[in-house]
Enzyme design. Structure first.
Site, PDB file in Angstrom:
ATOM      1  N   SER A 143       0.860  -1.185   0.000  1.00  0.00           N
ATOM      2  CA  SER A 143       0.000   0.000   0.000  1.00  0.00           C
ATOM      3  C   SER A 143       0.895   1.233   0.000  1.00  0.00           C
ATOM      4  O   SER A 143       2.049   1.175   0.456  1.00  0.00           O
ATOM      5  CB  SER A 143      -0.890   0.019   1.252  1.00  0.00           C
ATOM      6  OG  SER A 143      -1.505   1.276   1.434  1.00  0.00           O
ATOM      7  N   TYR A 156      -1.149  -0.653  10.210  1.00  0.00           N
ATOM      8  CA  TYR A 156      -1.321  -0.982   8.794  1.00  0.00           C
ATOM      9  C   TYR A 156      -0.091  -0.567   7.984  1.00  0.00           C
ATOM     10  O   TYR A 156       0.420  -1.343   7.163  1.00  0.00           O
ATOM     11  CB  TYR A 156      -2.571  -0.278   8.271  1.00  0.00           C
ATOM     12  CG  TYR A 156      -2.946  -0.624   6.848  1.00  0.00           C
ATOM     13  CD1 TYR A 156      -3.568  -1.832   6.557  1.00  0.00           C
ATOM     14  CD2 TYR A 156      -2.707   0.269   5.812  1.00  0.00           C
ATOM     15  CE1 TYR A 156      -3.944  -2.148   5.255  1.00  0.00           C
ATOM     16  CE2 TYR A 156      -3.071  -0.031   4.513  1.00  0.00           C
ATOM     17  CZ  TYR A 156      -3.689  -1.247   4.243  1.00  0.00           C
ATOM     18  OH  TYR A 156      -4.055  -1.552   2.946  1.00  0.00           O
TER      19      TYR A 156
END
Length: 246
Positions: A143, A156
């Site tokens: 990501s 995350y």
């Protein structure tokens, strides 16, 4: 169902969002036989509904990628049934967003376990069998949060940054026996998670993105397909974010 000559493709977290779009796109290629991993066992109705979205037969396997035993079982079962696994797409992931000062250690570890440890577990066992036949492709979902960070996503971001390092090491070790490994770093993609954002927040993000729009799950699926087919790319992180982080 003849799969002897087909490329066996496993997509983790493949029942929705990016994973489902990827599985559907890869399943359109008659050379592929797609296997979808679901974290939880689907009831008959849910499984039938999922299978209806595919023109070609698929297989659904259940298991928690964060658990080493589950990861090993899923890979071993596929190798026993089909004799090989050719493509692994590590898409399974989760979020538990909160500012770092309010984030618990449990929340931090839970996200790392699913996103990073899960990717390691699946890659470890897939790599072993791929190396034996001296071919295979592993694609990991990172990501832009892993390459640039993001407020409220310490867990995350750390997990997705770890995937970048894991990808490059897997590529180096895999290349010794013909196995490639790459990662994709999506930006703002229209999914169930971004659907929860307010119109105001969406407009703010669109104002920062040079292409002035969110991406679609199909943009990521296309990139997965490209990385599967192009046999001279390994150890790379392909950013798909409309220019947000350029």
């Amino acid at each position: 169902m003849m799969t002897d000559e087909k490329r066996i493709v496993l997509v983790t977290g493949g029942t929705k969002g990016i994973g489902l779009a990827t599985a559907k796109r890869l399943a359109k290629n008659p050379a592929n036989f797609v296997v979808i991993n679901s974290h939880r066992e689907l009831d008959d109705a849910a499984q039938t509904e999922l299978e209806k979205q595919f023109n070609n037969p698929i297989k659904i396997v259940t298991g928690d990628v964060a658990k080493e035993d589950d990861a090993k079982r899923m890979i071993d079962d596929l190798v026993e049934e089909f004799g090989h696994i050719d493509v692994l797409v590590n898409n399974a992931g989760m979020t538990q967003d909160k500012l770092m000062t309010r984030m618990t250690e449990t929340s931090f570890k839970d996200v790392l376990n699913t996103n990073l440890v899960g990717t390691f577990n699946m890659s470890k066992f897939a790599l072993k069998t791929m190396q034996k036949k001296r071919s295979g492709v592993i694609i990991n979902m990172s990501s832009i949060a892993g390459t640039h960070g993001n407020v409220g996503q310490a867990n995350y971001s750390a997990s997705k940054a770890g995937i970048v390092g894991l990808t490059k090491t897997t590529a180096q070790e895999g290349s010794l026996r013909g196995v490639r490994c790459n990662a994709i770093a999506p930006g703002m993609i229209k999914t169930a998670m971004t659907d929860k954002l307010s119109d105001k927040i969406i407009k703010q993000w669109e104002g920062q993105i040079p292409l002035h729009r969110f991406g679609d799950v199909e943009n990521i699926a296309q990139t997965v397909e490209f990385l599967v087919e192009n046999d001279y790319i390994t150890g790379q992180v392909i950013t798909v974010d409309g220019g947000l982080t350029m």
